[in-house]
Motif scaffolding. Structure first.
Motif, short mmCIF file in Angstrom:
data_model
loop_
_atom_site.label_atom_id
_atom_site.label_comp_id
_atom_site.label_asym_id
_atom_site.label_seq_id
_atom_site.Cartn_x
_atom_site.Cartn_y
_atom_site.Cartn_z
N GLY A 91 0.85 -1.20 0.00
CA GLY A 91 0.00 0.00 0.00
C GLY A 91 0.87 1.24 0.00
N HIS A 94 0.92 8.35 -1.55
CA HIS A 94 1.73 9.27 -2.35
C HIS A 94 1.93 10.60 -1.63
CE1 HIS A 94 1.71 7.04 -6.24
NE2 HIS A 94 0.73 6.42 -5.59
N HIS A 96 1.49 13.59 -2.75
CA HIS A 96 0.33 14.48 -2.93
C HIS A 96 -0.97 13.68 -2.83
CE1 HIS A 96 3.14 17.58 -3.82
NE2 HIS A 96 3.68 16.86 -4.78
N ALA A 98 -2.82 11.67 -4.15
CA ALA A 98 -3.39 11.06 -5.37
C ALA A 98 -4.72 10.38 -5.08
CB ALA A 98 -2.39 10.07 -5.99
N PHE A 100 -8.66 9.73 -5.62
CA PHE A 100 -9.43 9.78 -6.86
C PHE A 100 -10.52 10.84 -6.71
CE2 PHE A 100 -8.31 5.10 -6.47
CZ PHE A 100 -7.13 5.25 -7.18
N PRO A 101 -10.44 11.92 -7.47
CA PRO A 101 -11.37 13.03 -7.24
C PRO A 101 -12.80 12.71 -7.66
CG PRO A 101 -9.96 13.51 -9.11
CD PRO A 101 -9.46 12.23 -8.51
N HIS A 102 -12.98 11.69 -8.51
CA HIS A 102 -14.32 11.38 -9.01
C HIS A 102 -15.04 10.37 -8.13
CE1 HIS A 102 -11.66 8.32 -10.47
NE2 HIS A 102 -12.66 7.59 -10.93
N PHE A 111 -11.54 0.96 -3.17
CA PHE A 111 -11.02 0.74 -4.53
C PHE A 111 -10.12 -0.50 -4.61
CE2 PHE A 111 -8.11 1.28 -8.06
CZ PHE A 111 -8.90 1.79 -9.06
N GLY A 112 -9.18 -0.59 -3.67
CA GLY A 112 -8.22 -1.70 -3.70
C GLY A 112 -8.90 -3.06 -3.56
N GLU A 114 -12.23 -3.55 -4.50
CA GLU A 114 -13.09 -3.71 -5.69
C GLU A 114 -12.29 -4.27 -6.87
OE1 GLU A 114 -15.64 -0.36 -6.76
OE2 GLU A 114 -15.55 0.30 -4.67
N VAL A 115 -11.07 -3.74 -7.08
CA VAL A 115 -10.29 -4.23 -8.23
C VAL A 115 -9.78 -5.65 -8.00
CG1 VAL A 115 -9.60 -1.95 -9.08
CG2 VAL A 115 -8.16 -3.12 -7.41
N ASP A 146 -12.16 16.34 -2.33
CA ASP A 146 -11.83 17.78 -2.34
C ASP A 146 -12.69 18.57 -1.37
OD1 ASP A 146 -14.20 17.74 -3.71
OD2 ASP A 146 -13.46 18.77 -5.50
N ARG A 160 -7.04 4.18 2.54
CA ARG A 160 -7.10 3.54 1.22
C ARG A 160 -5.95 2.55 1.05
NH1 ARG A 160 -6.52 7.03 -4.28
NH2 ARG A 160 -4.39 7.16 -3.51
N ALA A 161 -4.77 2.94 1.55
CA ALA A 161 -3.61 2.06 1.39
C ALA A 161 -3.68 0.85 2.33
CB ALA A 161 -2.33 2.85 1.65
N PHE A 164 -7.06 -2.85 1.82
CA PHE A 164 -7.01 -4.14 1.12
C PHE A 164 -6.05 -5.13 1.79
CE2 PHE A 164 -3.71 -1.63 -0.90
CZ PHE A 164 -2.69 -2.53 -1.14
N THR B 158 -0.78 11.03 -11.27
CA THR B 158 -0.29 10.08 -10.26
C THR B 158 -1.44 9.22 -9.76
OG1 THR B 158 -0.50 11.80 -8.60
CG2 THR B 158 1.71 11.37 -9.41
N VAL B 159 -2.68 9.65 -10.04
CA VAL B 159 -3.83 8.81 -9.64
C VAL B 159 -3.80 7.45 -10.34
CG1 VAL B 159 -5.41 10.65 -8.93
CG2 VAL B 159 -5.30 9.98 -11.33
N LEU B 166 -2.74 0.13 -5.80
CA LEU B 166 -3.82 -0.45 -5.00
C LEU B 166 -4.29 -1.80 -5.55
CD1 LEU B 166 -5.83 2.82 -4.37
CD2 LEU B 166 -4.71 1.44 -2.62
N GLN B 172 -7.55 -1.76 -15.83
CA GLN B 172 -8.52 -1.37 -14.80
C GLN B 172 -8.27 0.08 -14.36
OE1 GLN B 172 -7.66 -4.64 -12.04
NE2 GLN B 172 -9.85 -5.10 -12.00
N GLY B 257 -11.97 16.82 -13.23
CA GLY B 257 -11.70 15.88 -12.15
C GLY B 257 -12.81 15.79 -11.13
#
Lengths: 347, 260
Positions: A91, A94, A96, A98, A100-102, A111-112, A114-115, A146, A160-161, A164, B158-159, B166, B172, B257
């Motif tokens: 995990g 970063h 900054h 990183a 996911f803004p969406h 996320f980790g 789900e994938v 944000d 997030r890290a 999973f 970087t995302v 992850l 994906q 974004g």
């Protein structure tokens, strides 16, 4: 000064993460020089160094985003040098963040999972449990990142890290953009989370105080070379190198004088807090007295710079009283104080 | 303390230019479209009024033309957007010489203008609707790719690295993170392509002939071959409405974004 340095107290167990002679070049410039390093499972290790020392490069190589020019990366004893990042199970937080803004906070964290094919309901359950672990208020979980404060975003990135179940947690200067107070609070939180989860953690930082306060093990890099690794107190009190002595904190590096116990080419490291104000030495102690050059108020103490015996000294004085520049400072160098730095000292 | 005012006045020259160029010509187009055709010389019959030209466009006789135009525009968009994505994606993080060469490759075909490349395509491709479709894709794609590229270069990529870290495989990461973040840019590229595709003239005219009759080619035919300026104007107004509708539609809440 490059070489192989095991860096944890539990030397007998095989390290969870291992770098063997790892070098990395950016065009003609070698950024890392034959780094060998082992990280024990469950330990909190800090990778400390000034800007441009190669810390982030090393982390990216461990994470699998960059490939070393030479050397090997081993994860759990298996050669992972050519494994893509997603196969390593590490995990990474970063610099900054990183995020996911969406996606909402909880979808960022899930996320980790789900994938990896975990059904969404279960992934969200695990994400929420991890968000509770990092103490993020529940009313923020459905917001986009944000709309969170800087400190909350850090917590999301850590969650997030972690969510999973990584083999290790790698953090690339995650607190850089925060003010000092928040950094200290989040650092303590990170340490609590690490203790509760037992996850092997590698924190990249250029903040000495942060590294000293949080780590079981400290690894110091300079100009792409590994200088020294070991418990923070050992590195602080017994650095092998005068640069490292100064990098980890205020240092008196004594190369001349009657109290010098070092051999030729060596020097004596005396931390300012080892000097004792006063002028009544015990047997074997040395007295120092001379004019004060500078006084710096540091909150908890004053750092007083004074001259004595042809040498500039620094002493940390607690309490409200401090001499003024020009006054005579009297201090005692206890007989047992100091550490002989054996390499790189200039007379 | 009052907040500093935005420098809205900087937009005045552009607005003045729009007012001078667009407003009079649009008003004239609307007026022409609502007048009866002139008998003999002249563009329209003054002091007349009729809906006939619009009625004809939505009649069984005119609707196939409108439907083909819309279908052709959609088909062009469906071809342009994926191609624009493929061209813009590698350039999103490149810099220096890589970016310069990429942009040159993107824009160099346009240095010959619009007509030049079509002459070459006319020789290379058989005459037909598919060739006209390919020609329009060839013409529009660089501009759509540029629009998309501007959007993509504003995103912190970087995302994608974070997604890989992850556990996401590269496809994906692109599907779950790259594409959603590129959404607004893809939408804009699609709008550009559709707006342009609806007004397609050169491709259908040069490469398709009568089989690929669109509103734009028919407008030209009505005005310059039949001297039916009012009918041409009605087609122009319809095109204007269609294109304006394409540009005005925008999913709510989309910013760079930040997606609903």
């Amino acid at each position: 000064m490059n070489g192989s340095v095991p860096c944890s107290a539990a030397e007998d167990a095989p390290p969870l993460l291992r770098l063997e002679g790892v070098s990395f070049s950016h065009g003609p410039r070698e950024v890392l020089h034959a780094i060998s390093l082992g990280l024990q499972g469950g330990a909190f290790t800090s990778l400390l160094g000034p800007s441009g020392s190669g810390k982030t490069t090393l982390l990216q190589i461990l994470a699998g985003h960059w490939k070393p020019s030479r050397g090997k990366v081993l994860v759990d004893g298996a050669d992972a040098t050519h494994q893509p990042p997603e196969a390593r199970g590490l995990g990474l937080v970063h610099q900054h963040l990183a995020l996911f803004p969406h996606l909402t906070v909880e979808r960022n964290v899930s996320f980790g999972l789900e994938v990896r094919g975990v059904p969404l309901v279960r992934a969200l359950e695990k994400a929420r449990a991890t968000l509770e672990l990092v103490a993020l208020p529940a009313d923020t979980w459905r917001r986009p990142p944000d709309r969170l404060s800087g400190g909350q975003r850090q917590r999301v990135a850590i969650a997030r890290a972690l969510a999973f179940g990584p083999r290790a947690l790698l953090l690339d200067e995650p607190f850089t953009a925060l003010d000092r107070g928040l950094r200290q609070r989040l650092g303590a939180e990170l340490r609590r989370i690490q203790r509760e989860t037992g996850v092997t953690t590698l924190l990249v930082t250029h903040d000495q105080q942060e590294a000293l306060a949080l780590s079981d093990t400290l690894v110091v890099l300079r100009e792409g070379r590994l200088l020294q690794a070991g418990p923070p107190a050992e590195l602080y009190q017994r650095p092998l190198d005068p640069w490292l002595a100064g990098f980890l904190g205020e240092a008196n590096l004594v190369t001349t004088g009657r109290y010098l116990r070092a051999d030729k080419g060596e020097c004596l490291l005396v931390r300012p807090e080892e000097l004792v104000p006063g002028d009544q030495p015990d047997c074997g102690d040395h007295t120092l007295h001379g004019p004060v050059r500078e006084v710096v108020f540091r909150g908890a103490d004053h750092l007083v710079t004074f001259e004595a015996d042809g040498q500039v000294w620094k002493i940390a004085l607690t309490g409200s009283a401090a001499p003024r520049p020009g006054e005579i400072m009297r201090a005692i160098l206890p007989a047992n104080a100091g550490w002989n730095v054996t390499r790189g000292c200039r007379p | 303390m009052r907040p500093a005012r935005a420098n809205g006045w900087l937009a005045w020259p552009a607005l003045a230019l729009v007012a001078l160029l667009v407003v009079p010509s649009t008003l004239m187009l609307v007026r022409l479209s609502l007048c009866q055709a002139a008998r003999g010389a002249g563009f329209y019959l003054a002091d007349s009024f009729t809906w006939d030209h619009f009625t004809r466009l939505v009649s069984p006789e005119g609707l196939p033309l409108v439907a083909f135009t819309v279908a052709f525009g959609l088909a062009v968009t469906a071809g342009v957007v994926p191609l624009a994505w493929l061209l813009a994606w590698p350039l999103r993080t490149s810099g220096g010489m890589g970016l310069i060469l990429g942009l040159l490759a993107l824009l160099a075909p346009r240095l010959a203008g619009m007509l030049g490349p079509l002459v070459a395509l006319r020789v290379l491709l058989p005459r037909g609707v598919v060739s006209a479709w390919l020609a329009e894709i060839f013409l529009i794609t660089p501009y759509a790719a540029l629009v998309l590229l501007v959007h993509l270069r504003g995103i912190d990529w970087t995302v994608l690295q974070a997604a890989r870290g992850l556990g996401a495989r590269s496809w994906q990461a692109v599907a779950r993170v790259g594409l959603p973040l590129a959404g607004p840019g893809l939408w804009l590229a699609g709008q550009l392509a559709l707006g342009w595709g609806l007004g397609a003239f050169l491709g259908p005219d040069i490469l398709a002939g009568p089989a690929g009759r669109t509103l734009a080619t028919d407008l030209h035919h009505q005005a310059f071959d039949n001297s039916r300026w009012s009918m041409a104007a009605a087609e122009g107004v319809l095109l204007l409405v269609l294109v304006a509708a394409v540009y005005l539609v925008r999913p709510s809440g989309w910013t760079r974004g930040n997606h609903p």
